[in-house]
Design an enzyme around this catalytic site. Structure first.
Site, PDB file in Angstrom:
ATOM      1  N   ARG A 140      29.663  17.077  17.294  1.00 54.13           N
ATOM      2  CA  ARG A 140      30.017  18.182  16.256  1.00 54.13           C
ATOM      3  C   ARG A 140      31.262  17.565  15.352  1.00 54.13           C
ATOM      4  O   ARG A 140      31.089  18.087  14.370  1.00 54.13           O
ATOM      5  CB  ARG A 140      30.720  19.454  17.000  1.00 54.13           C
ATOM      6  N   LYS A 194      15.319  18.985   0.707  1.00 55.03           N
ATOM      7  CA  LYS A 194      14.216  18.740  -0.550  1.00 55.03           C
ATOM      8  C   LYS A 194      13.774  17.183  -0.577  1.00 55.03           C
ATOM      9  O   LYS A 194      13.151  16.914   0.524  1.00 55.03           O
ATOM     10  CB  LYS A 194      15.052  19.409  -1.664  1.00 55.03           C
ATOM     11  N   ASP A 231      25.643  19.263  -8.000  1.00 58.77           N
ATOM     12  CA  ASP A 231      24.546  19.415  -6.928  1.00 58.77           C
ATOM     13  C   ASP A 231      23.367  18.428  -7.369  1.00 58.77           C
ATOM     14  O   ASP A 231      22.694  18.905  -8.448  1.00 58.77           O
ATOM     15  CB  ASP A 231      24.150  20.773  -6.873  1.00 58.77           C
ATOM     16  N   TYR A 240      20.685  27.238  -7.602  1.00 58.95           N
ATOM     17  CA  TYR A 240      20.017  28.024  -6.740  1.00 58.95           C
ATOM     18  C   TYR A 240      20.460  29.530  -6.399  1.00 58.95           C
ATOM     19  O   TYR A 240      21.825  29.665  -6.385  1.00 58.95           O
ATOM     20  CB  TYR A 240      20.066  27.081  -5.591  1.00 58.95           C
TER      21      TYR A 240
HETATM   22  N1  PLP Z   1      20.777  23.497  -3.938  1.00 60.19           N
HETATM   23  C1  PLP Z   1      19.664  23.413  -4.608  1.00 60.19           C
HETATM   24  C2  PLP Z   1      19.415  22.841  -5.766  1.00 60.19           C
HETATM   25  C3  PLP Z   1      18.770  24.068  -3.828  1.00 60.19           C
HETATM   26  O1  PLP Z   1      17.628  24.134  -4.473  1.00 60.19           O
HETATM   27  C4  PLP Z   1      18.980  24.841  -2.604  1.00 60.19           C
HETATM   28  C5  PLP Z   1      18.008  25.190  -1.915  1.00 60.19           C
HETATM   29  O2  PLP Z   1      16.844  25.720  -2.250  1.00 60.19           O
HETATM   30  C6  PLP Z   1      20.069  24.616  -1.906  1.00 60.19           C
HETATM   31  C7  PLP Z   1      21.062  23.856  -2.773  1.00 60.19           C
HETATM   32  C8  PLP Z   1      20.544  25.037  -0.488  1.00 60.19           C
HETATM   33  O3  PLP Z   1      19.964  24.133   0.521  1.00 60.19           O
HETATM   34  P1  PLP Z   1      19.595  24.640   1.764  1.00 60.19           P
HETATM   35  O4  PLP Z   1      18.240  25.658   1.674  1.00 60.19           O
HETATM   36  O5  PLP Z   1      19.307  23.076   2.462  1.00 60.19           O
HETATM   37  O6  PLP Z   1      20.578  25.134   2.387  1.00 60.19           O
END
Ligand code: PLP
Length: 392
Positions: A61, A212, A187, A115
């Site tokens: 952890r 992704k 991001d 997102y």
């Molecule tokens: N950032 C982006 C650009 C995303 O498309 C997503 C999810 O679709 C996330 C963050 C969140 O990721 P997770 O679904 O792995 O928690």
């Protein structure tokens, strides 16, 4: 494992070799250690790890597990960061980053579309802790300075954005944020380290949904934060105490996937461009959003090495007609998410931006006829054929 001879190697080589370590059995890459805890020969040995005098394994952890540490070395290397922490999901990585670097009365500026889960975390969860976010549109990035206050501690954005594929100038935003001592957090999920390295452009931290492109096969959920050690340390504490650790099996699978990241993403870049060029010429398509079209906008050419596998288009019809187009697709699957080997199609109003108010969607250009595509690894000619049939 490549011996450390001080040479800088290409990204594809680093995807394969960075972070790898042979264990006593000589397996060709870092093995899977599912163990939750690790033993020591003496209390002195244990204290060396607990008190940070020696790198080592202790408790999963905490992230002190060989499989996870190997993955984190690979992630840090690919994003040109000093270190990386892996998480159970992209949202876990983002949440720990916000909690570690913001406190009550602090302020965030979020630029462009993000997102839906991120939007909810910033707009619904964090205000409960007294942390407010100002949301700017991507085309308002140039007026960032006027949105900053003395309480602004972070500027957060995705680039390219989701689902309108706007490109935000990372270096320009980071310069403005730095002038008030705010952190720039990017991001990099859509672009991946193959197409763009935000830390090299002045960002302080990079976050990823590893679910992704890094995972790339729609079979794992994970996240990561990458950057300098002093900014990562408080994030580590939140990860440890919220228990947001990536599972060793998932870390093993993620390292396996990253070894092929470069070949996958470069193929997806090429396919997305072919699909975008087909759509631009189609009489029923009003608009195509893809930063690589016509060589792309100047800022995209400046900061990106490739333009990614994601694009969106606006069909010349309403919500129902557009749903019928999506329903006619045979190779693209109707699904949220992105970045896998299978091509996916979704109407943002039904999935990623379903929870957003109609007014807010309109302000952001997320219209009923919009379809977002994630191009996978099928033949481009088949994907174009699928779209031609669906649009006819
Ligand atoms: N950032 C982006 C650009 C995303 O498309 C997503 C999810 O679709 C996330 C963050 C969140 O990721 P997770 O679904 O792995 O928690």
């Amino acid at each position: 494992m490549v011996k450390d001879d001080g040479l800088i190697r290409g990204l594809a080589t680093r995807c394969v070799h960075a972070g790898e370590e042979l264990d006593a059995q000589g397996g060709i890459h870092a093995p899977l250690y599912n163990h939750s805890t690790f033993g020591f020969h003496s209390t002195a040995d244990l204290l060396d790890v607990v008190e940070g005098r020696k790198e080592g394994n202790l408790y999963t952890r905490y992230g002190l597990n060989p499989t996870i540490r190997s993955l984190e070395r690979k992630l840090a290397d690919l994003e040109n960061g000093e270190a990386a922490f892996a998480f159970s999901s992209g949202m876990a990585a983002e949440a720990a980053t916000f909690l570690a670097h913001l406190k009550t009365d602090d302020h965030i500026v979020c630029i462009g579309d993000v997102y839906g889960g991120t939007y909810e975390l910033l707009g619904t969860n964090l205000p409960g802790l007294g942390i407010e976010t100002t949301f700017l549109l991507a085309n308002e990035a140039a007026s960032l300075a006027s949105a900053l206050t003395e309480r602004t501690k972070m500027v957060f954005f995705e680039t390219p954005t989701n689902p309108t594929l706007d490109v935000i100038d990372i270096a320009a935003v980071a310069r403005v944020a730095k002038s008030v001592g705010a952190l720039t957090v990017v991001d990099n999920t859509f672009a991946t380290p193959v197409n763009q390295n935000p830390l090299d452009l002045g960002a302080d931290l990079v976050v990823h949904s590893a679910t992704k492109y890094l995972g790339g096969h729609s079979d794992l959920t994970g996240g990561a934060v990458i950057g300098p050690k002093d900014l990562l340390e408080p994030i580590w504490l939140w990860r440890k105490n919220l228990g947001q650790m990536i599972a060793p099996e998932v870390a093993f699978l993620l390292s396996r996937s990253i070894r092929t990241l470069v070949v996958r993403v470069r193929a997806q870049n090429a396919t997305a461009l072919q699909v975008a060029e087909f759509l631009v010429a189609h009489p029923r398509v009003r608009r195509v959003n893809y930063p690589g079209l016509g060589g792309g906008p100047e800022v995209a050419r400046k900061q990106m090495r490739g333009f990614g596998g994601m694009l969106s288009f606006v069909f010349d019809g309403g919500a129902m007609e557009t749903a019928a187009v999506v329903d006619r697709l045979r190779i693209f699957s109707i699904a949220a998410s992105l970045g896998g080997v299978e091509s996916l199609a979704t109407q943002p109003i039904t999935t990623t931006h379903h929870g957003m108010s109609v007014e807010e969607r309109a302000r952001r250009g997320i219209v009923d006829g919009m379809v977002r595509l994630s191009c996978g690894l099928e033949d481009a000619v088949d994907l174009v054929g699928d779209l031609r049939h669906a649009l006819s």
